[in-house]
Design a protein around this motif. Sequence first.
Motif, PDB file in Angstrom:
ATOM      1  N   ARG A 263      -8.759  -7.810  -5.644  1.00  0.00           N
ATOM      2  CA  ARG A 263      -7.524  -7.870  -6.359  1.00  0.00           C
ATOM      3  C   ARG A 263      -7.009  -6.746  -7.310  1.00  0.00           C
ATOM      4  NH1 ARG A 263      -4.782 -11.751 -10.797  1.00  0.00           N
ATOM      5  NH2 ARG A 263      -3.683 -10.289 -11.920  1.00  0.00           N
ATOM      6  N   ARG A 264      -6.018  -6.210  -7.303  1.00  0.00           N
ATOM      7  CA  ARG A 264      -5.419  -5.301  -8.212  1.00  0.00           C
ATOM      8  C   ARG A 264      -4.090  -5.597  -8.386  1.00  0.00           C
ATOM      9  NH1 ARG A 264      -6.510   0.032  -6.769  1.00  0.00           N
ATOM     10  NH2 ARG A 264      -8.896  -0.420  -7.437  1.00  0.00           N
ATOM     11  N   GLY A 265      -3.499  -6.384  -9.323  1.00  0.00           N
ATOM     12  CA  GLY A 265      -1.959  -6.631  -9.493  1.00  0.00           C
ATOM     13  C   GLY A 265      -1.436  -7.831  -8.755  1.00  0.00           C
ATOM     14  N   SER A 266      -1.729  -8.378  -7.563  1.00  0.00           N
ATOM     15  CA  SER A 266      -1.358  -9.563  -7.186  1.00  0.00           C
ATOM     16  C   SER A 266      -2.533 -10.619  -7.319  1.00  0.00           C
ATOM     17  CB  SER A 266      -1.124  -9.285  -5.511  1.00  0.00           C
ATOM     18  OG  SER A 266      -0.391  -8.225  -5.229  1.00  0.00           O
TER      19      SER A 266
ATOM     20  N   THR B 123     -12.305   1.455  -0.265  1.00  0.00           N
ATOM     21  CA  THR B 123     -11.075   1.464   0.283  1.00  0.00           C
ATOM     22  C   THR B 123      -9.910   1.090  -0.836  1.00  0.00           C
ATOM     23  OG1 THR B 123     -11.613   0.387   2.412  1.00  0.00           O
ATOM     24  CG2 THR B 123      -9.545   0.104   1.826  1.00  0.00           C
ATOM     25  N   SER B 124     -10.446   0.169  -1.635  1.00  0.00           N
ATOM     26  CA  SER B 124      -9.540   0.079  -2.917  1.00  0.00           C
ATOM     27  C   SER B 124      -9.215   1.164  -3.800  1.00  0.00           C
ATOM     28  CB  SER B 124     -10.136  -1.107  -3.797  1.00  0.00           C
ATOM     29  OG  SER B 124     -10.402  -2.430  -3.045  1.00  0.00           O
ATOM     30  N   ASN B 125     -10.131   1.988  -3.774  1.00  0.00           N
ATOM     31  CA  ASN B 125      -9.961   3.225  -4.530  1.00  0.00           C
ATOM     32  C   ASN B 125      -8.906   4.190  -3.870  1.00  0.00           C
ATOM     33  OD1 ASN B 125     -11.767   2.690  -6.551  1.00  0.00           O
ATOM     34  ND2 ASN B 125     -13.554   3.837  -5.493  1.00  0.00           N
ATOM     35  N   GLU B 126      -8.721   3.899  -2.619  1.00  0.00           N
ATOM     36  CA  GLU B 126      -7.658   4.623  -1.928  1.00  0.00           C
ATOM     37  C   GLU B 126      -6.155   4.163  -2.111  1.00  0.00           C
ATOM     38  OE1 GLU B 126      -8.216   7.479  -0.605  1.00  0.00           O
ATOM     39  OE2 GLU B 126     -10.528   7.372  -0.951  1.00  0.00           O
ATOM     40  N   ILE B 127      -6.180   2.901  -2.519  1.00  0.00           N
ATOM     41  CA  ILE B 127      -4.924   2.132  -2.211  1.00  0.00           C
ATOM     42  C   ILE B 127      -4.301   2.418  -3.795  1.00  0.00           C
ATOM     43  CG2 ILE B 127      -3.651  -0.042  -1.986  1.00  0.00           C
ATOM     44  CD1 ILE B 127      -5.943  -1.035  -0.500  1.00  0.00           C
ATOM     45  N   GLN B 128      -3.049   2.958  -3.519  1.00  0.00           N
ATOM     46  CA  GLN B 128      -2.004   2.941  -4.742  1.00  0.00           C
ATOM     47  C   GLN B 128      -0.886   1.800  -4.606  1.00  0.00           C
ATOM     48  OE1 GLN B 128      -0.145   6.879  -4.756  1.00  0.00           O
ATOM     49  NE2 GLN B 128      -2.282   7.923  -5.000  1.00  0.00           N
TER      50      GLN B 128
ATOM     51  N   PHE C 156       0.708  -1.005   0.033  1.00  0.00           N
ATOM     52  CA  PHE C 156      -0.049  -0.051   0.038  1.00  0.00           C
ATOM     53  C   PHE C 156       0.736   1.220  -0.041  1.00  0.00           C
ATOM     54  CE2 PHE C 156      -3.751   1.805   2.741  1.00  0.00           C
ATOM     55  CZ  PHE C 156      -3.768   2.989   1.767  1.00  0.00           C
ATOM     56  N   GLU C 157       1.292   1.723  -1.137  1.00  0.00           N
ATOM     57  CA  GLU C 157       2.345   2.631  -1.325  1.00  0.00           C
ATOM     58  C   GLU C 157       2.005   3.795  -0.759  1.00  0.00           C
ATOM     59  OE1 GLU C 157       3.177   2.672  -5.358  1.00  0.00           O
ATOM     60  OE2 GLU C 157       4.189   0.981  -5.412  1.00  0.00           O
ATOM     61  N   ASN C 158       0.822   4.501  -0.517  1.00  0.00           N
ATOM     62  CA  ASN C 158       0.535   5.646  -0.017  1.00  0.00           C
ATOM     63  C   ASN C 158      -0.129   5.693   1.625  1.00  0.00           C
ATOM     64  OD1 ASN C 158      -1.771   4.502  -1.376  1.00  0.00           O
ATOM     65  ND2 ASN C 158      -3.002   6.390  -1.381  1.00  0.00           N
ATOM     66  N   TYR C 159       0.214   4.315   2.009  1.00  0.00           N
ATOM     67  CA  TYR C 159      -0.359   4.123   3.361  1.00  0.00           C
ATOM     68  C   TYR C 159       0.088   5.412   4.357  1.00  0.00           C
ATOM     69  CZ  TYR C 159       3.671   2.773   5.943  1.00  0.00           C
ATOM     70  OH  TYR C 159       5.139   2.881   6.674  1.00  0.00           O
ATOM     71  N   ALA C 160       1.157   6.188   4.365  1.00  0.00           N
ATOM     72  CA  ALA C 160       1.418   6.608   5.387  1.00  0.00           C
ATOM     73  C   ALA C 160       0.819   8.002   5.520  1.00  0.00           C
ATOM     74  CB  ALA C 160       3.060   7.249   5.005  1.00  0.00           C
ATOM     75  N   GLU C 161       0.232   8.401   4.320  1.00  0.00           N
ATOM     76  CA  GLU C 161      -0.672   9.628   4.422  1.00  0.00           C
ATOM     77  C   GLU C 161      -1.925   9.092   5.196  1.00  0.00           C
ATOM     78  OE1 GLU C 161      -2.625  10.050   0.122  1.00  0.00           O
ATOM     79  OE2 GLU C 161      -0.616   9.712   0.220  1.00  0.00           O
TER      80      GLU C 161
END
Length: 388
Positions: free
Chosen positions: A171-174, A147-152, A100-105
């Motif tokens: 699923r998106r990518g895995s 939530t999926s929309n929020e995950i990069q 979840f690349e943008n989890y920190a924000e």
Amino acid sequence: MCGIFAVTGSSNDAGSQVLKGLKTLEYRGYDSWGVAVRESKANIVTVTKEVGKISNVNISFPQGIEAIGHTRWATHGGVTVANSHPHQVGTVTVVHNGIFENYAEHKKRFLAEGATFESETDTEVIGHIINELLEQGLTPAEAIRKTSNEIQGRFSILVMFENSSGIYAARRGSPLIIGRDKNQTFIASDIPAFLEKTRLVNYLDDDEMVFIKNGAVQFSDLNTGGPIKKRDIEVPWKLEQSEKGDYKHFMIKEIFDQKDSIARAINHETDILNQAIKLLKDSNGTYLVACGTAHKVCLAAEYFFSSIAGRKINVVAASEMKYFERFINPRTAVVAISQSGETADILEVFERAKARGAKLLSLTNVESSSVARMSDVHFLLMRVQKKL
Ligand code: GLU
């Protein structure tokens, strides 16, 4: 990478089944593991998790017909019990493969609002977002979609809710594959997790979601929520092909398997061979891409292409392909080798190469894998051998 696995159905030992299935996925992640079971008696979701290899674990779980589990390969946060999956936030229990690349924000916002976190993972933030949306009145499916929309980044997730039975996956990518037999439904990162039970599968594609409950399976679009139909596929694998058998290691098994696997690999219909020859001949610039041992195979192929075919080709580890992207154009042939056809780095190479108009050729063991389905020409390696 990590392994995820879910079981739902008629049998009360879902927790043990998940543990057993996860052992076959240990190659995907081996630093820690965890299982969540919806207890039949109390309708609560109980989590067991530990650090270390799963292969020697032998413990019992509460009785329950629904369970999800995870073997972790840590990306965010150290190898600790707290960071192991599943993660629980409110009524949400989640396991996650990916980043979840943008989890920190998002985490920053939750912390500012006074939320507390049990782990250092990106995954726990997914749990917080789903939980927050539930509290705002969304249904479980709506909360997962939003939530999926929020995950990069690439992800696949499995989610259980304390107050409503059934298991959700997105699923998106895995990779995520659904297996179905008469009495039970399974969702796994790879087929060996449920191969003992069934060979009837559906492949979840990117931006798709599935809900399983007992024998019922509902597929939907992750963006719109609209129902979708999936093709039933019978995988040609046999259990012994995915197991070590009497061999001590997979590597030794694969060495001894070579007399059969080489015959299978070179014995193809003329039609497909001709399509591949045309694709390669028409190309101006050929890249062989793969990961791990398949990358070593490509290095060997480089010699054959040079000495036999008189053709210079480029061999690139899939994760490094981004450095060569500017050379990819509609006349480029990209050839991928991937056993499962679900290798994340290769999927990314294929997506980007396709967008640049390149022609895609692949060799995999799974006909309906994501890599195979994206290819212009595909060689299925693990198939019933024809007489040579
Ligand atoms: N990013 C998650 C973690 O570090 C999942 C890693 C995985 O795919 O195993 O816990």
